[in-house]
Design a protein around this motif. Structure first.
Motif, PDB file in Angstrom:
ATOM      1  N   ASP A  92      44.085  37.433  -1.950  1.00 28.17           N
ATOM      2  CA  ASP A  92      43.216  36.927  -3.029  1.00 28.17           C
ATOM      3  C   ASP A  92      42.361  38.031  -3.676  1.00 28.17           C
ATOM      4  N   GLN A  93      42.852  39.264  -3.663  1.00 23.84           N
ATOM      5  CA  GLN A  93      42.125  40.350  -4.325  1.00 23.84           C
ATOM      6  C   GLN A  93      43.115  41.264  -5.055  1.00 23.84           C
ATOM      7  N   THR A  94      42.630  41.873  -6.098  1.00 23.28           N
ATOM      8  CA  THR A  94      43.444  42.851  -6.816  1.00 23.28           C
ATOM      9  C   THR A  94      43.062  44.262  -6.369  1.00 23.28           C
ATOM     10  N   VAL A  95      43.954  45.205  -6.625  1.00 24.53           N
ATOM     11  CA  VAL A  95      43.756  46.594  -6.209  1.00 24.53           C
ATOM     12  C   VAL A  95      43.951  47.506  -7.417  1.00 24.53           C
ATOM     13  N   ASN A  96      43.081  48.515  -7.536  1.00 22.42           N
ATOM     14  CA  ASN A  96      43.215  49.552  -8.558  1.00 22.42           C
ATOM     15  C   ASN A  96      43.679  50.841  -7.886  1.00 22.42           C
ATOM     16  N   PHE A  97      44.741  51.436  -8.406  1.00 20.03           N
ATOM     17  CA  PHE A  97      45.326  52.645  -7.836  1.00 20.03           C
ATOM     18  C   PHE A  97      45.140  53.812  -8.799  1.00 20.03           C
ATOM     19  N   PHE A  98      44.642  54.952  -8.269  1.00 13.90           N
ATOM     20  CA  PHE A  98      44.471  56.181  -9.048  1.00 13.90           C
ATOM     21  C   PHE A  98      45.248  57.285  -8.341  1.00 13.90           C
ATOM     22  N   SER A  99      46.277  57.829  -9.022  1.00 11.47           N
ATOM     23  CA  SER A  99      47.201  58.761  -8.388  1.00 11.47           C
ATOM     24  C   SER A  99      47.252  60.074  -9.156  1.00 11.47           C
ATOM     25  N   TYR A 100      47.510  61.163  -8.424  1.00  7.41           N
ATOM     26  CA  TYR A 100      47.733  62.455  -9.069  1.00  7.41           C
ATOM     27  C   TYR A 100      48.793  63.224  -8.294  1.00  7.41           C
ATOM     28  N   ALA A 101      49.446  64.148  -8.985  1.00 10.91           N
ATOM     29  CA  ALA A 101      50.506  64.953  -8.380  1.00 10.91           C
ATOM     30  C   ALA A 101      50.392  66.386  -8.906  1.00 10.91           C
ATOM     31  N   PRO A 102      50.857  67.371  -8.116  1.00  7.94           N
ATOM     32  CA  PRO A 102      51.424  67.220  -6.773  1.00  7.94           C
ATOM     33  C   PRO A 102      50.338  66.965  -5.738  1.00  7.94           C
ATOM     34  N   GLY A 103      50.785  66.545  -4.529  1.00 11.74           N
ATOM     35  CA  GLY A 103      49.826  66.240  -3.476  1.00 11.74           C
ATOM     36  C   GLY A 103      49.079  67.451  -2.975  1.00 11.74           C
ATOM     37  N   GLU A 104      49.689  68.625  -3.110  1.00  9.15           N
ATOM     38  CA  GLU A 104      49.024  69.875  -2.752  1.00  9.15           C
ATOM     39  C   GLU A 104      48.927  70.718  -4.021  1.00  9.15           C
ATOM     40  N   GLY A 105      47.760  71.271  -4.305  1.00 12.68           N
ATOM     41  CA  GLY A 105      47.602  72.059  -5.523  1.00 12.68           C
ATOM     42  C   GLY A 105      46.142  72.319  -5.800  1.00 12.68           C
ATOM     43  N   GLY A 106      45.795  72.467  -7.067  1.00 15.95           N
ATOM     44  CA  GLY A 106      44.439  72.833  -7.439  1.00 15.95           C
ATOM     45  C   GLY A 106      43.504  71.670  -7.643  1.00 15.95           C
ATOM     46  N   ALA A 107      43.978  70.428  -7.385  1.00 19.07           N
ATOM     47  CA  ALA A 107      43.141  69.254  -7.626  1.00 19.07           C
ATOM     48  C   ALA A 107      42.567  68.723  -6.313  1.00 19.07           C
ATOM     49  N   ALA A 108      41.350  68.202  -6.387  1.00 25.49           N
ATOM     50  CA  ALA A 108      40.709  67.573  -5.238  1.00 25.49           C
ATOM     51  C   ALA A 108      39.832  66.434  -5.752  1.00 25.49           C
ATOM     52  N   PRO A 109      39.821  65.299  -5.040  1.00 29.01           N
ATOM     53  CA  PRO A 109      38.996  64.180  -5.503  1.00 29.01           C
ATOM     54  C   PRO A 109      37.536  64.576  -5.606  1.00 29.01           C
ATOM     55  N   GLY A 110      36.888  64.128  -6.666  1.00 34.46           N
ATOM     56  CA  GLY A 110      35.468  64.372  -6.844  1.00 34.46           C
ATOM     57  C   GLY A 110      34.685  63.146  -6.453  1.00 34.46           C
ATOM     58  N   LYS A 111      33.883  62.635  -7.383  1.00 28.10           N
ATOM     59  CA  LYS A 111      33.100  61.441  -7.083  1.00 28.10           C
ATOM     60  C   LYS A 111      34.027  60.239  -6.913  1.00 28.10           C
ATOM     61  N   THR A 112      33.607  59.282  -6.137  1.00 29.54           N
ATOM     62  CA  THR A 112      34.344  58.037  -5.991  1.00 29.54           C
ATOM     63  C   THR A 112      33.374  56.875  -6.119  1.00 29.54           C
ATOM     64  N   SER A 113      33.877  55.810  -6.691  1.00 28.08           N
ATOM     65  CA  SER A 113      33.061  54.610  -6.844  1.00 28.08           C
ATOM     66  C   SER A 113      33.979  53.409  -6.893  1.00 28.08           C
ATOM     67  N   GLY A 114      33.408  52.239  -7.004  1.00 27.61           N
ATOM     68  CA  GLY A 114      34.205  51.018  -7.013  1.00 27.61           C
ATOM     69  C   GLY A 114      35.125  50.909  -8.210  1.00 27.61           C
TER      70      GLY A 114
END
Length: 349
Positions: A92-114
């Motif tokens: 009974d809940q929906t999900v929001n997905f945030f994806s990036y590629a490649p899994g290894e590289g110059g990106a890293a998650p910053g702030k997170t919120s709902g």
């Protein structure tokens, strides 16, 4: 047209093109109530990630305002995408997905919120950063998370040729680099699904850390021809989208967003060096720098910024710089003295 007396030549041509249409990838049917993934990436020029070359990606997900998956790595094994531990659709809940590629590289998650997340990114020039968003999915209606990735960076390439001159010239290039290019930034995911045909796009902010990326460096010179050609020995193709700063000179120091070519110019037949002079040679190389403004200096095709998901090709033509003047002649001939004024010695017998 010249930027200043020190800016010797401008870009002769400029073109840009967007990435081509997305691939069409069929869905796979998952089993039970487990969350499973399928991913596709846009078709694009060489050196970029496509559906066929995509090997892994990271995903962060939220449900009910709480983090549900935290930067989980999803890897392709055969024709399937796998991750651990397996996650199941919440009831009974929906999900929001945030994806990036490649899994290894110059990106890293910053702030997170709902309502989502962003990325802190440091560019290496060789990593093609992709992003994908899937909003409001439910296990009651979705069998699989089908991620349609988009390109987050700009691709920039330089092609060079020599200008046809009379007499013919030879241009030997030993280096190409860019000046004052921002290499870091924060990327905000869109809050809409990046489905095929949608216009949802992420945005960049806080671009900084200017660097001078080297595209080409060689001990043996690259001799230009009449046709545009490209050399990129460092495989540095990808750039943080950014506003281009107009080029200018302060004395002999350039500023702004600039491409520069380290080269020497010779007479084709005699081999005599035409340019640079000793005073313009760089660090004992026998070559000098020719500068090109990356905003194209107001020429046709000028751009003020590099946009995400677009490829920019600069076609540069190098000829004899204006600081090297051709040898010219102004001819005069002294006239013979008027014979009537020459005394004749009639007595000489």
């Amino acid at each position: 047209m010249k930027l200043t007396n020190t800016f010797l030549l401008l870009a002769a041509g400029f073109s840009l093109a967007a990435c081509s249409s997305d691939d069409d990838v069929p869905n796979k049917v998952p089993s039970d109530e487990a969350i499973s993934f399928n991913a596709s990436a846009p078709l694009a020029p060489r050196a970029v990630i496509t559906t066929e070359t995509l090997k892994d990606f990271r995903v962060t997900a939220y449900t009910g305002g709480q983090k549900f998956m935290d930067n989980v790595k999803v890897t392709k094994v055969g024709n399937s995408w796998t991750y651990s531990p397996t996650m199941y659709w919440p009831v009974d809940q929906t999900v929001n997905f945030f994806s990036y590629a490649p899994g290894e590289g110059g990106a890293a998650p910053g702030k997170t919120s709902g309502d989502g997340t962003d990325l802190n990114f440091t560019n290496t020039g060789s990593v093609d950063l992709l992003y994908g968003v899937n909003m409001n999915l439910s296990g009651e209606t979705e069998q699989m998370v089908n991620i349609n990735f988009r390109h987050a960076l700009s691709q920039v390439r330089l092609a060079l040729r020599h200008k046809a001159e009379t007499p013919a010239i030879r241009v030997d290039v030993i280096g190409i680099d860019l000046l004052n290019i921002k290499s870091t930034g924060d990327f905000d995911f869109p809050r809409e699904t990046t489905s095929m045909g949608s216009t949802s796009k992420g945005t960049w902010r806080n671009q900084g850390s200017p660097e001078n990326p080297v595209l080409f460096k060689a001990d043996q010179a690259w001799t230009l021809t009449d046709n545009y050609d490209e050399r990129n020995s460092s495989s540095y193709f990808f750039f943080v989208p950014q506003t281009l700063t107009p080029s200018k000179m302060s004395g002999t120091s350039p500023s702004g967003s600039i491409a520069r070519v380290l080269c020497a110019i010779y007479h084709e037949d005699t081999g005599a060096k035409i340019w640079p002079s000793k005073s313009l040679e760089f660090n004992g190389t026998g070559c000098g720098y020719i500068y090109f403004p990356l905003d194209a200096g107001g020429n046709e095709g000028a751009v003020s910024e590099w946009e995400a998901g677009r490829a920019y090709v600069y076609n540069l033509t190098i000829g004899i710089p204006s600081t090297s003047s051709a040898i010219q002649f102004d001819v005069t001939v002294d006239e013979y003295q008027d014979f009537a004024q020459i005394p004749l010695d009639n007595d000489n017998k």
